[in-house]
Design a protein around this motif. Sequence first.
Motif, mmCIF file in Angstrom:
data_model
loop_
_atom_site.group_PDB
_atom_site.id
_atom_site.type_symbol
_atom_site.label_atom_id
_atom_site.label_comp_id
_atom_site.label_asym_id
_atom_site.label_seq_id
_atom_site.Cartn_x
_atom_site.Cartn_y
_atom_site.Cartn_z
ATOM 1 N N LEU A 1 13.179 33.445 34.795
ATOM 2 C CA LEU A 1 14.474 33.823 35.359
ATOM 3 C C LEU A 1 14.865 35.213 34.886
ATOM 4 O O LEU A 1 14.538 35.622 33.768
ATOM 5 N N VAL A 2 15.577 35.893 35.756
ATOM 6 C CA VAL A 2 16.097 37.215 35.439
ATOM 7 C C VAL A 2 17.610 37.102 35.320
ATOM 8 O O VAL A 2 18.242 36.433 36.144
ATOM 9 N N PRO A 3 18.217 37.696 34.303
ATOM 10 C CA PRO A 3 19.673 37.617 34.161
ATOM 11 C C PRO A 3 20.384 38.101 35.432
ATOM 12 O O PRO A 3 20.012 39.100 36.027
ATOM 13 N N GLY A 4 21.384 37.348 35.850
ATOM 14 C CA GLY A 4 22.152 37.703 37.036
ATOM 15 C C GLY A 4 21.739 36.955 38.283
ATOM 16 O O GLY A 4 22.482 36.957 39.276
ATOM 17 N N GLU A 5 20.570 36.321 38.301
ATOM 18 C CA GLU A 5 20.158 35.551 39.465
ATOM 19 C C GLU A 5 21.057 34.322 39.623
ATOM 20 O O GLU A 5 21.440 33.698 38.644
ATOM 21 N N ASN A 6 21.354 33.985 40.890
ATOM 22 C CA ASN A 6 22.187 32.827 41.173
ATOM 23 C C ASN A 6 21.324 31.569 41.218
ATOM 24 O O ASN A 6 20.327 31.518 41.942
ATOM 25 N N ILE A 7 21.712 30.575 40.437
ATOM 26 C CA ILE A 7 20.965 29.321 40.405
ATOM 27 C C ILE A 7 21.856 28.198 40.922
ATOM 28 O O ILE A 7 23.087 28.249 40.797
ATOM 29 N N VAL A 8 21.235 27.186 41.497
ATOM 30 C CA VAL A 8 21.961 26.034 42.020
ATOM 31 C C VAL A 8 22.210 25.069 40.865
ATOM 32 O O VAL A 8 21.273 24.634 40.190
ATOM 33 N N VAL A 9 23.476 24.732 40.646
ATOM 34 C CA VAL A 9 23.828 23.822 39.560
ATOM 35 C C VAL A 9 24.272 22.452 40.072
ATOM 36 O O VAL A 9 24.243 21.472 39.337
ATOM 37 N N GLU A 10 24.681 22.379 41.352
ATOM 38 C CA GLU A 10 25.072 21.104 41.946
ATOM 39 C C GLU A 10 24.614 21.072 43.389
ATOM 40 O O GLU A 10 24.663 22.095 44.087
ATOM 41 N N GLY A 11 24.189 19.893 43.839
ATOM 42 C CA GLY A 11 23.788 19.724 45.227
ATOM 43 C C GLY A 11 22.335 20.031 45.507
ATOM 44 O O GLY A 11 21.967 20.214 46.677
ATOM 45 N N TYR A 12 21.485 20.079 44.481
ATOM 46 C CA TYR A 12 20.084 20.450 44.708
ATOM 47 C C TYR A 12 19.206 19.259 45.083
ATOM 48 O O TYR A 12 18.026 19.422 45.359
ATOM 49 N N HIS A 13 19.752 18.065 45.109
ATOM 50 C CA HIS A 13 18.932 16.871 45.339
ATOM 51 C C HIS A 13 18.340 16.824 46.754
ATOM 52 O O HIS A 13 17.293 16.228 46.963
ATOM 53 N N LYS A 14 19.019 17.429 47.746
ATOM 54 C CA LYS A 14 18.523 17.400 49.124
ATOM 55 C C LYS A 14 17.874 18.720 49.538
ATOM 56 O O LYS A 14 17.624 18.949 50.714
ATOM 57 N N LEU A 15 17.609 19.572 48.579
ATOM 58 C CA LEU A 15 17.070 20.890 48.915
ATOM 59 C C LEU A 15 15.557 20.856 49.018
ATOM 60 O O LEU A 15 14.879 20.075 48.362
ATOM 61 N N VAL B 1 24.775 20.947 63.570
ATOM 62 C CA VAL B 1 23.929 21.896 62.848
ATOM 63 C C VAL B 1 24.644 22.392 61.597
ATOM 64 O O VAL B 1 24.082 22.497 60.523
ATOM 65 N N VAL B 2 25.965 22.680 61.776
ATOM 66 C CA VAL B 2 26.740 23.161 60.625
ATOM 67 C C VAL B 2 26.821 22.081 59.549
ATOM 68 O O VAL B 2 26.685 22.327 58.369
ATOM 69 N N GLU B 3 27.073 20.824 60.034
ATOM 70 C CA GLU B 3 27.200 19.739 59.080
ATOM 71 C C GLU B 3 25.887 19.471 58.347
ATOM 72 O O GLU B 3 25.871 19.015 57.224
ATOM 73 N N ASP B 4 24.732 19.746 58.950
ATOM 74 C CA ASP B 4 23.445 19.489 58.322
ATOM 75 C C ASP B 4 23.085 20.534 57.273
ATOM 76 O O ASP B 4 22.149 20.340 56.510
ATOM 77 N N THR B 5 23.778 21.656 57.182
ATOM 78 C CA THR B 5 23.499 22.688 56.181
ATOM 79 C C THR B 5 23.967 22.215 54.801
ATOM 80 O O THR B 5 25.143 21.894 54.633
ATOM 81 N N PRO B 6 23.074 22.098 53.794
ATOM 82 C CA PRO B 6 23.476 21.597 52.467
ATOM 83 C C PRO B 6 24.524 22.494 51.827
ATOM 84 O O PRO B 6 24.475 23.723 51.927
ATOM 85 N N ILE B 7 25.473 21.862 51.183
ATOM 86 C CA ILE B 7 26.513 22.571 50.447
ATOM 87 C C ILE B 7 26.189 22.464 48.950
ATOM 88 O O ILE B 7 25.988 21.363 48.426
ATOM 89 N N VAL B 8 26.107 23.598 48.274
ATOM 90 C CA VAL B 8 25.722 23.629 46.866
ATOM 91 C C VAL B 8 26.722 24.438 46.050
ATOM 92 O O VAL B 8 27.511 25.217 46.609
ATOM 93 N N SER B 9 26.663 24.233 44.755
ATOM 94 C CA SER B 9 27.416 25.072 43.814
ATOM 95 C C SER B 9 26.425 25.941 43.054
ATOM 96 O O SER B 9 25.366 25.454 42.633
ATOM 97 N N ILE B 10 26.759 27.194 42.902
ATOM 98 C CA ILE B 10 25.857 28.121 42.230
ATOM 99 C C ILE B 10 26.578 28.816 41.090
ATOM 100 O O ILE B 10 27.819 28.802 41.009
ATOM 101 N N MET B 11 25.788 29.419 40.209
ATOM 102 C CA MET B 11 26.338 30.256 39.149
ATOM 103 C C MET B 11 25.266 31.251 38.732
ATOM 104 O O MET B 11 24.071 30.964 38.848
ATOM 105 N N PRO B 12 25.648 32.416 38.272
ATOM 106 C CA PRO B 12 24.650 33.395 37.835
ATOM 107 C C PRO B 12 24.103 33.025 36.462
ATOM 108 O O PRO B 12 24.810 32.458 35.617
ATOM 109 N N THR B 13 22.823 33.315 36.230
ATOM 110 C CA THR B 13 22.258 33.110 34.892
ATOM 111 C C THR B 13 22.931 34.063 33.912
ATOM 112 O O THR B 13 23.292 35.186 34.263
ATOM 113 N N GLN B 14 23.083 33.592 32.680
ATOM 114 C CA GLN B 14 23.818 34.354 31.681
ATOM 115 C C GLN B 14 22.937 34.650 30.476
ATOM 116 O O GLN B 14 21.928 33.989 30.242
#
Length: 388
Positions: free
Chosen positions: A362-376, A41-54
Amino acid sequence: MNKRLLAAFGNKLSRKNAVIAVILIIIIVAAYIILNRKAEVVEDTPIVSIMPTQQENVEIYGDYVGRIRAQQFVEVRARVEGFLEQMLFEEGTHVNKDQVLFIINQDQYIAKVDKAKAQLKKDEAQARKAERDLERIRPLYEQNAASQLDLDNAIAAYEMAVATVGMSQADLDQAEQELGYTMVTSPISGNISERYVDLGTLVGTSGKSLLATVVKSDTVLVDFSMTALDYLKSKERNITIGQKDSTRTWQPTVTITLPDNTTYPYKGIVDFAEPQVDPRTGTFSVRAEMPNPKQVLLPGQFTKVRLLLDVRSNATVVPQKALIIEKGGAYIYVMRKDSTVEKRFIELGPEFGNSTVVERGLVPGENIVVEGYHKLTPGIKVKVSNKK
């Protein structure tokens, strides 16, 4: 009897141990299965990279192909006819305004001046005589010693003599002007071309009149063409290309690239835009004025032009790698506080570098996915990568 009891007790104890061993094995296997399932179950959870909008102050540029043109390009022509006698400059050098460049044979023009001076003196003498005759006739007429006709003739003779003096003076001025034209001067300060005629050549109305050209290039003009779409976009942002706006903190500056791919150190300002679109190309002409103190830019040279079209203050910016483009539009995955992701459709603005301005969504400060979104998928829970 005692031996039998001991044997029975031993058998009973062995069976009990066997049962315990079986129970332990079952517990271990169950625990292993449960732990493996949790790991899966843990392994099936997608791992992504995020960053806040600027938010950034974004400069929007347009890239075009331009051509350098001299600010002034003046032809030096012979205004009178004659044989070219002297050249008083070095070809390709800088000349000053009113500097003598060529001398045309002056003999016939000096003769015309002398003749005009002599004629003027003759006419002035006749005018003085006519004036004296009139001064003698007028008192006689007042004493009835001369007729009205005599007075009228004297007045007419004097006025004709004065008019003749004026004509002679004009002829002299014209002759002196033509004599002056034999000394061909530079109309502006700038760099002069090679001579187009050889010494001894007949120049002027019956011969070649173009002697050289002078180019003023300490300031040059950069001509380039913009599309009608660029014009419409600038209008949407209340920007008129070619007109200065004192209400803006910036102006549409131009930066050009030299043939060695280095950036020219001076910037120019757009000072003119054609008021109509060329129907053949769908573009309109734009002109910028560029300083050229060291004569680095040469007229006729092609160059890359970068025009500052707009400056967006506090614009919401996202990296282009975070965008997903589909037929229905562009969207991005936004991570909520509970670590689930939301599929958010957004309205894109202009691109710059590796980023894009987001107009809406988008609202400034929201976290967006920048990597790993292909399986989301929307609503799925994600894990944030620790790598930076």
